[in-house]
Design a protein around this motif. Structure first.
Motif, short mmCIF file in Angstrom:
data_model
loop_
_atom_site.label_atom_id
_atom_site.label_comp_id
_atom_site.label_asym_id
_atom_site.label_seq_id
_atom_site.Cartn_x
_atom_site.Cartn_y
_atom_site.Cartn_z
N TYR A 1 0.90 -1.09 0.09
CA TYR A 1 -0.05 0.08 0.15
C TYR A 1 0.78 1.22 -0.10
O TYR A 1 1.96 1.16 0.29
CB TYR A 1 -0.87 0.02 1.27
CG TYR A 1 -1.82 -1.04 1.25
CD1 TYR A 1 -3.31 -0.70 0.58
CD2 TYR A 1 -1.67 -2.20 2.03
CE1 TYR A 1 -3.99 -1.61 0.66
CE2 TYR A 1 -2.68 -3.28 1.90
CZ TYR A 1 -3.74 -3.00 1.53
OH TYR A 1 -5.02 -3.98 1.28
N TRP A 2 0.24 2.44 -0.51
CA TRP A 2 1.20 3.57 -0.21
C TRP A 2 0.73 4.08 1.28
O TRP A 2 -0.22 4.48 1.86
CB TRP A 2 0.26 4.66 -1.02
CG TRP A 2 0.69 6.08 -0.92
CD1 TRP A 2 2.09 6.45 -0.43
CD2 TRP A 2 0.47 7.11 -1.34
NE1 TRP A 2 2.36 7.80 -0.29
CE2 TRP A 2 1.23 8.34 -0.99
CE3 TRP A 2 -0.87 7.67 -1.98
CZ2 TRP A 2 0.94 9.64 -1.23
CZ3 TRP A 2 -1.11 8.91 -2.24
CH2 TRP A 2 -0.10 10.01 -1.79
N ILE B 1 -2.49 -3.89 -2.94
CA ILE B 1 -3.08 -3.20 -3.94
C ILE B 1 -1.91 -3.27 -5.14
O ILE B 1 -0.99 -3.53 -4.99
CB ILE B 1 -3.55 -1.67 -3.81
CG1 ILE B 1 -2.04 -0.89 -3.25
CG2 ILE B 1 -4.55 -1.55 -2.85
CD1 ILE B 1 -2.10 0.48 -3.24
N LYS C 1 -8.43 -8.45 2.31
CA LYS C 1 -7.59 -7.90 1.08
C LYS C 1 -6.30 -7.43 1.58
O LYS C 1 -6.10 -6.41 2.20
CB LYS C 1 -8.50 -6.35 0.63
CG LYS C 1 -8.06 -5.68 -0.65
CD LYS C 1 -8.63 -6.23 -1.74
CE LYS C 1 -7.86 -5.62 -2.83
NZ LYS C 1 -7.80 -6.44 -4.29
N THR D 1 -2.75 0.51 -9.40
CA THR D 1 -3.82 1.34 -8.70
C THR D 1 -2.71 2.10 -7.42
O THR D 1 -3.21 3.33 -7.30
CB THR D 1 -4.43 0.22 -7.50
OG1 THR D 1 -4.99 -0.72 -8.30
CG2 THR D 1 -5.30 1.16 -6.56
#
Lengths: 464, 66
Positions: free
Chosen positions: A147-148, A233, A230, A237
């Motif tokens: 993720y960011w 990403i 989840k 994305t």
């Protein structure tokens, strides 16, 4: 060795910034060396420097320092910035440029399978008008699916301050100074109207994020359950998020309301002849001294800062509390690639030592190393508008630099007459005679020139 | 009295259980948001693939007709 450790450099244990002989260094632990070498071997450091994303950084001979700093294994030297500034001292356009610099750098890195581990606005500095990233240890390898992690921080330190300023005409500076982490998403969501939130970027990064934050607080188990389902990403994305914010921030504009001082240089109270005499004196002062770094206190839209640069000063740092005037001057400086850095400061409440241990972010005076100072049409704002005793005001002004020019505005000047129209004149000490006597006590007066029919006088002084 | 004791004990137990979650990193909401965006992007991409296929299919039919 007289090493001065940067107190603000505690968040990442992999490195420590320190100063020695007026230069900036970074010491890396084993973990820091590992992170740095991985990136350096891919050529990312050199490319980031050559593309002007990252501050000039070179590995230096470690033996010199390792004797005194045995916890560290590698030493880097960074190019020194003229004046370290903080996001709460930037105008709208500066924060916007810093935000875009961060996003552009992230996109550049992601395309090379690297990322920034955080999104701290304090990791960006201004070399005059150009933003530059300073924390080399914030770069790490991109792990597929990650993720960011800087997203929340980016929203709080860049997006939200820009949004409340653009959509609601609220200056973010004092708020940001009160909360060094920036403006929270929850506060931003409360301020913005339904109309503002129709925009898909605002809806996603403010409204939706705030809703999720509230849901997380209400039901953390559910958030954990969803996150476990989840786990990642895609890189696309990740890049989409960066590009979406970049496009949105690029279009953000400062609110159009004109401020009191924005047109001061056009609507001021003195004549053309008086102004040209003042300009001549300031130009001569810069020409004569060729300052390395001049400070312009109360710089307004930078008229005299630009003049000083044209006349021989190498760099000028300007301070004012009118953010619209600062914004105009920054845009002008950027357009002309001037060595001018305009910054926000309320002279009666300058940035103090803030943050952890009251030492994370420094006050103005400890960051300053100016060799020249101009304070034009400012003294009456300190003494009459803010009730600061004349002697204190002069002491404060002359503490900035060993050489300077102060403009004294007498009580019979139109500006002060207006200021005193609706209040009692309790300023019996505020006279030209007192001003001169106090200045004489502290400094050597080099020259004194009356520049207006009302008796405005420019005093050039030199430290004794 | 007994009920109150029972009720407050239960409340206390809940309070002792929940703190571990109250330290949940506030950044987790940002991650959740990104997961949602990722999901929407994936759905969008899938729809666009099928939309393209559908468009090609229609185009083929019209070409055949011509």
């Amino acid at each position: 060795l007289n090493l001065i450790f940067e107190k603000g450099s505690y968040k990442d244990p992999a490195g420590q910034v320190f100063y020695y002989n007026d230069s900036v260094y970074r010491a890396l632990t084993k973990e820091g060396v590992k992170r740095f070498n991985e990136i350096k071997n891919k050529g990312i450091i050199d490319e980031s420097i050559s593309k002007k994303f990252l501050i000039d950084t070179k590995v230096i001979d470690s033996e010199y320092f390792s004797e005194h700093l045995n916890k560290y294994y590698l030493f880097l030297e960074h190019k020194k910035i003229n004046f370290v500034s903080y996001p709460y001292e930037w105008c709208f356009e500066q924060l916007k440029q810093a935000a875009l610099h961060h996003l552009n750098f992230q996109i550049f890195l992601l395309e090379r399978d690297c990322v920034l581990i955080d999104a701290s606005a304090y990791n960006i500095q201004f070399n005059n008008t150009k933003p530059i990233f300073i924390d080399v240890l914030s770069i790490e390898n991109y792990k597929y699916g990650s993720y960011w992690f800087g997203h929340k921080q980016f929203c709080e330190q860049f997006l939200n301050p820009l949004l409340i300023s653009s959509a609601k005409n609220i200056n973010f500076n004092n708020w940001f100074k009160g909360n060094l982490d920036g403006i929270s998403t929850s506060d931003t969501n409360s301020i913005l109207s339904f109309k503002d939130k129709i925009n898909p970027s605002v809806f996603t990064h403010v409204f939706l994020l705030d809703r999720l934050q509230k849901k997380t607080i209400e039901n953390p188990k559910e958030t954990i359950r969803k996150l476990n389902k989840k786990k990642n990403i895609s890189k696309e994305t990740y890049k989409y998020l960066l590009l979406n914010l970049k496009n949105f921030i690029t279009k953000l504009k400062i609110s159009n309301n004109k401020s009191l001082w924005q047109n001061y240089s056009i609507n001021n109270t003195y004549s053309f002849q008086e102004e040209s005499l003042k300009k001549k004196i300031i130009a001569n002062f810069s020409q004569k001294n060729k300052f390395n770094c001049l400070v312009d206190l109360g710089c307004n839209n930078g008229t005299y800062s630009f003049l000083s640069l044209e006349s021989g000063s190498k760099n000028v740092i300007g301070f004012d509390y009118d953010l619209n005037a600062l914004n105009d001057s920054f845009i002008k400086a950027k357009k002309n690639s001037s060595n001018f850095l305009p910054l926000y400061m309320d002279v009666s409440n300058p940035s103090a030592n803030l943050g952890w241990d009251e030492n994370e972010r420094k006050n103005i005076s400890s960051r300053a190393k100016f060799d020249g100072m101009i304070a034009l049409a400012l003294i009456h704002h300190l003494c009459i508008a803010k009730n600061i005793p004349l002697e204190n005001a002069i002491n404060w002004l002359v503490s900035f630099a060993p050489k300077g020019i102060i403009e004294f505005v007498p009580k019979n000047d139109e500006t002060i007459i207006k200021m005193l129209q609706l209040r009692e004149d309790i300023f019996s000490d505020y006279t030209a005679e007192n001003f001169e006597n106090i200045l004489k006590k502290k400094t050597k007066i080099i020259e004194k020139k009356i520049i207006s029919s009302s008796g405005r006088t420019l005093y050039e002084y030199q430290a004794i | 009295m007994n009920f109150n004791f029972f009720f407050y004990s239960l409340l206390l137990i809940f309070f002792f259980i929940t703190p571990s979650y109250s330290y949940l990193d506030p950044g987790s909401s940002s991650i959740l948001l990104q997961a949602i965006i990722g999901f929407i992007a994936a759905v969008g991409a899938t729809i666009s693939i099928y939309w393209k296929k559908f468009k090609n299919f229609i185009k083929k039919i019209f070409k055949k007709d011509k």
